[in-house]
Enzyme design. Structure first.
Site, PDB file in Angstrom:
ATOM      1  N   HIS A  35       0.836  -1.214   0.000  1.00 19.77           N
ATOM      2  CA  HIS A  35       0.000   0.000   0.000  1.00 19.77           C
ATOM      3  C   HIS A  35       0.867   1.259   0.000  1.00 19.77           C
ATOM      4  O   HIS A  35       0.469   2.298   0.500  1.00 19.77           O
ATOM      5  CB  HIS A  35      -0.991  -0.001   1.181  1.00 19.77           C
ATOM      6  CG  HIS A  35      -2.107  -0.981   0.990  1.00 19.77           C
ATOM      7  ND1 HIS A  35      -3.361  -0.611   0.541  1.00 19.77           N
ATOM      8  CD2 HIS A  35      -2.146  -2.326   1.135  1.00 19.77           C
ATOM      9  CE1 HIS A  35      -4.131  -1.706   0.460  1.00 19.77           C
ATOM     10  NE2 HIS A  35      -3.410  -2.755   0.806  1.00 19.77           N
ATOM     11  N   ASP A 174       1.661  -3.548  -9.704  1.00 18.25           N
ATOM     12  CA  ASP A 174       1.414  -4.862 -10.310  1.00 18.25           C
ATOM     13  C   ASP A 174       1.729  -4.860 -11.805  1.00 18.25           C
ATOM     14  O   ASP A 174       2.351  -5.782 -12.329  1.00 18.25           O
ATOM     15  CB  ASP A 174      -0.050  -5.285 -10.087  1.00 18.25           C
ATOM     16  CG  ASP A 174      -0.448  -5.242  -8.623  1.00 18.25           C
ATOM     17  OD1 ASP A 174       0.460  -5.160  -7.768  1.00 18.25           O
ATOM     18  OD2 ASP A 174      -1.652  -5.269  -8.337  1.00 18.25           O
ATOM     19  N   TYR A 223     -10.089  -1.239   0.114  1.00 19.38           N
ATOM     20  CA  TYR A 223      -8.910  -0.727  -0.579  1.00 19.38           C
ATOM     21  C   TYR A 223      -9.061   0.772  -0.820  1.00 19.38           C
ATOM     22  O   TYR A 223      -8.166   1.568  -0.522  1.00 19.38           O
ATOM     23  CB  TYR A 223      -8.718  -1.471  -1.903  1.00 19.38           C
ATOM     24  CG  TYR A 223      -7.423  -1.126  -2.618  1.00 19.38           C
ATOM     25  CD1 TYR A 223      -6.256  -1.827  -2.362  1.00 19.38           C
ATOM     26  CD2 TYR A 223      -7.375  -0.093  -3.557  1.00 19.38           C
ATOM     27  CE1 TYR A 223      -5.078  -1.531  -3.021  1.00 19.38           C
ATOM     28  CE2 TYR A 223      -6.208   0.220  -4.221  1.00 19.38           C
ATOM     29  CZ  TYR A 223      -5.060  -0.502  -3.957  1.00 19.38           C
ATOM     30  OH  TYR A 223      -3.892  -0.189  -4.611  1.00 19.38           O
TER      31      TYR A 223
HETATM   32  C1  GLA Z   1      -3.015  -4.302  -4.970  1.00 19.80           C
HETATM   33  C2  GLA Z   1      -2.923  -3.122  -5.919  1.00 19.80           C
HETATM   34  C3  GLA Z   1      -1.510  -2.568  -5.927  1.00 19.80           C
HETATM   35  C4  GLA Z   1      -1.018  -2.277  -4.513  1.00 19.80           C
HETATM   36  C5  GLA Z   1      -1.264  -3.459  -3.599  1.00 19.80           C
HETATM   37  C6  GLA Z   1      -0.950  -3.175  -2.161  1.00 19.80           C
HETATM   38  O1  GLA Z   1      -2.226  -5.349  -5.432  1.00 19.80           O
HETATM   39  O2  GLA Z   1      -3.281  -3.515  -7.218  1.00 19.80           O
HETATM   40  O3  GLA Z   1      -1.458  -1.406  -6.727  1.00 19.80           O
HETATM   41  O4  GLA Z   1      -1.611  -1.120  -4.012  1.00 19.80           O
HETATM   42  O5  GLA Z   1      -2.603  -3.908  -3.671  1.00 19.80           O
HETATM   43  O6  GLA Z   1       0.411  -2.985  -1.984  1.00 19.80           O
END
Ligand code: GLA
Length: 383
Positions: A35, A174, A223
């Site tokens: 995060h 990601d 989230y």
């Molecule tokens: C998900 C989101 C990423 C990141 C993670 C937490 O995977 O897609 O962008 O924020 O959560 O680190």
């Protein structure tokens, strides 16, 4: 039959001819830096040897016709010359449609294609099955149109598709690691500048992913709530993002922030420091230091950011009891279920597997974990 053969069979069955091209993009596991990406901070993920793969052939019209192995070969199509609509019945295709939409908005002239998709990244486990589908789609649509778009740009396009078309306000981690990962390396990513530094994973270390099988939903409100709390904290300090705050600054202002916002910010600020320290530790092959940093990261996610759940905390304890100070273990990904990652000496793999298999069901109400021993892999490319 391997993944590519199964994909080829699906392609031929659907379109009646052989594919001309194959592309792939991997899933990822984040070693540390959770995060932090949407706070313009640092992350340290690696790409894994599980991926989404596309077989493609050119068409002589402006249509994209797509099918997916995980959805029983369901076929869906859309026109590149018209605004691309969402699909209710083929939800998976919204990642393809979203990426096509962003590319078209950028005035890239795409060409009609037939595509068949297959993937072995577990879905809904926090290993970026969506991000790798976005990246491999971007790669396919641009390369089939003869466009040389950089991997970094494909990552940004994937993120934009997810933010705007699919509706999840994810950060850039990601897609960047799926696009730009390198074999046997983790990647320190500065999520503000998008500068990357590759960090070798020590030869004797195994990357083990333990899927709790606690189902989670990212588009899920938690989230976006965390994101909003971080933005509120940054706003309080008059900075663009929490990346711009030091722990001293934060602590000096403790009384001015409500307690919850303070703890959310403390997670992000300390996690950024830990991630930079972890890149150094990993680089010098210091698994003990990695272990300490990963342990602190997990506690910070559990107590300050509040994104872990009891079965996940349980797995972390089980693994820690086996590895002691010789490696690290923490929850990885967005949270509220999903996976735990462990970076451990290769000789501990069997003992960890055994302990998780034996003890996890007692702290998970009978859920059974899936365990993947991964190899850090290359990012997106031809397959
Ligand atoms: C998900 C989101 C990423 C990141 C993670 C937490 O995977 O897609 O962008 O924020 O959560 O680190």
């Amino acid at each position: 039959m391997n993944q590519k053969q199964t994909l080829t069979e699906l392609f031929e069955k659907t379109f009646g001819h052989q594919p001309t091209h194959y592309f792939q993009a991997p899933g990822r596991v984040n070693l540390i830096g959770e995060h932090t990406d949407y706070n313009d901070g640092y992350v340290l993920p690696c790409a894994i040897d599980y991926q989404a793969m596309i077989a493609a052939s050119p068409r002589d019209d402006q249509k994209v016709m797509a099918t997916a192995h995980s959805y029983d070969g369901q076929v869906t199509e859309f026109e590149l010359s018209l605004p691309v609509p969402h699909s209710e019945e083929a939800f998976w295709s919204n990642y393809v449609r979203g990426v096509a939409t962003v590319l078209l908005e950028k005035e890239m002239s795409l060409k009609g294609v037939n595509i068949a998709i297959i993937g072995n990244v577990p879905q809904g486990a926090g290993l970026s099955s969506s991000a790798c589908l976005e990246v491999v789609t971007g790669l396919t649509l641009t390369r089939m149109a003869g466009l040389d778009v950089s991997l970094k740009e494909l990552a940004l396009i994937g993120q934009q598709a997810e933010n705007e078309f699919v509706g999840c306000k994810c950060g850039i981690m990601d897609q960047m690691i799926s696009a730009c990962g390198k074999e046997d390396h983790a990647m320190l990513l500065d999520c503000r500048s998008l500068d990357t530094r590759l960090v070798p994973i020590p030869e004797n270390a195994a990357v083990v992913i333990i899927n709790s099988n606690v189902k989670r939903g990212l588009v899920d409100s938690e989230y976006n709530t965390r994101r909003a709390q971080c933005e509120a904290a940054a706003q309080h300090f008059g900075v663009k993002a929490l990346r711009d705050i030091t722990l001293d600054q934060l602590e000096a202002s403790q009384g001015e922030l409500d307690e919850l916002t303070y703890r959310r910010a403390r997670h992000v600020v300390t996690e950024n420091d830990r991630t930079l320290a972890a890149a150094e530790a990993l680089g010098r092959g210091d698994l003990e230091a990695m272990g300490r940093l990963m342990a602190e990261s997990h506690l910070s996610m559990r107590d300050d950011f509040e994104i872990t759940v009891p079965p996940i905390d349980g797995i972390v304890d089980i693994v820690k009891a086996v590895i002691g100070s010789k490696g690290g273990v923490r929850m990885t990904g967005g949270g509220f279920g999903g996976c735990v990652v462990a970076l451990i000496p290769a000789e501990k793999v069997d003992a960890v597997k055994q302990a998780v298999t034996e003890h996890y069901p007692t702290c998970s109400n009978g859920l059974v974990a899936d365990i993947y021993v991964c190899r850090a892999s290359r990012g997106a490319g031809e397959a």
